[in-house]
Design a protein around this motif. Sequence first.
Motif, PDB file in Angstrom:
ATOM      1  N   ALA A  67      -2.902  -7.154  -0.081  1.00 53.59           N
ATOM      2  CA  ALA A  67      -3.653  -6.627  -1.224  1.00 53.59           C
ATOM      3  C   ALA A  67      -2.762  -5.715  -2.067  1.00 53.59           C
ATOM      4  O   ALA A  67      -2.693  -5.848  -3.291  1.00 53.59           O
ATOM      5  N   LYS A  68      -2.071  -4.811  -1.415  1.00 52.50           N
ATOM      6  CA  LYS A  68      -1.203  -3.866  -2.141  1.00 52.50           C
ATOM      7  C   LYS A  68      -0.072  -4.600  -2.874  1.00 52.50           C
ATOM      8  O   LYS A  68       0.211  -4.311  -4.034  1.00 52.50           O
ATOM      9  N   GLU A  69       0.561  -5.566  -2.200  1.00 57.69           N
ATOM     10  CA  GLU A  69       1.638  -6.352  -2.817  1.00 57.69           C
ATOM     11  C   GLU A  69       1.164  -7.099  -4.067  1.00 57.69           C
ATOM     12  O   GLU A  69       1.972  -7.420  -4.939  1.00 57.69           O
ATOM     13  N   ASN A  70      -0.127  -7.382  -4.133  1.00 62.89           N
ATOM     14  CA  ASN A  70      -0.668  -8.160  -5.241  1.00 62.89           C
ATOM     15  C   ASN A  70      -1.488  -7.319  -6.214  1.00 62.89           C
ATOM     16  O   ASN A  70      -2.298  -7.851  -6.974  1.00 62.89           O
ATOM     17  N   GLY A  71      -1.258  -6.006  -6.186  1.00 61.76           N
ATOM     18  CA  GLY A  71      -1.823  -5.128  -7.195  1.00 61.76           C
ATOM     19  C   GLY A  71      -3.241  -4.649  -6.978  1.00 61.76           C
ATOM     20  O   GLY A  71      -3.844  -4.068  -7.877  1.00 61.76           O
ATOM     21  N   TYR A  72      -3.782  -4.857  -5.796  1.00 63.45           N
ATOM     22  CA  TYR A  72      -5.125  -4.351  -5.514  1.00 63.45           C
ATOM     23  C   TYR A  72      -5.054  -2.851  -5.258  1.00 63.45           C
ATOM     24  O   TYR A  72      -4.091  -2.357  -4.673  1.00 63.45           O
ATOM     25  N   ASP A  73      -6.073  -2.130  -5.684  1.00 61.28           N
ATOM     26  CA  ASP A  73      -6.161  -0.686  -5.496  1.00 61.28           C
ATOM     27  C   ASP A  73      -6.818  -0.412  -4.147  1.00 61.28           C
ATOM     28  O   ASP A  73      -8.019  -0.659  -3.978  1.00 61.28           O
TER      29      ASP A  73
END
Length: 174
Positions: A67-73
């Motif tokens: 999620a973090k790698e793909n821009g999720y907050d």
Amino acid sequence: MKGEITVVDGKPYFASAFIDGKYVVGKDWDIRSPFFVYSNVRKWNIFKIEGDFNSVHDIQEKVASIAKENGYDLNQAFAFKIKGEFDALTAHIVTPRLPEVEGYRKGVKSQKFSFENTKGEFIGFYSEHHQGVFTHTDGFVHVHFLMKDKSFMGHLDKINTTGKTFKLYLPKRK
């Protein structure tokens, strides 16, 4: 509390375990819950996960990392799904805790069920701000397991799977 509820793609699954060693999964809307977390996800982004799951914490770490790698907050709670084949897992279904509730058995708060080489999906929620509310106090995820044929559903307790590829579904971002 006398079971587990999971709604997937608008379809309800209610699991109960009133008899030792047995479970039943209902599939209608005649259900109630003292608490319930939900998310209406219209579209999913799909990511590949390769490797092992040796604990629910591993699921938490892999979901957070992708999620973090793909821009999720990660400060915002979100639903997720993981589909695949699992080597071994254990899930529980809570049982009634009051004598006046159907299915009550003294001293039994839940029943655990174990499966090997089974296909299905994990339906979960990730949140770094709801520990003890809808995630456990020691983690950021709450995960249910729904067997592929929909014959079993319960709260995931343990997972041991090695060398597999899974599909992770995260809500499509706007």
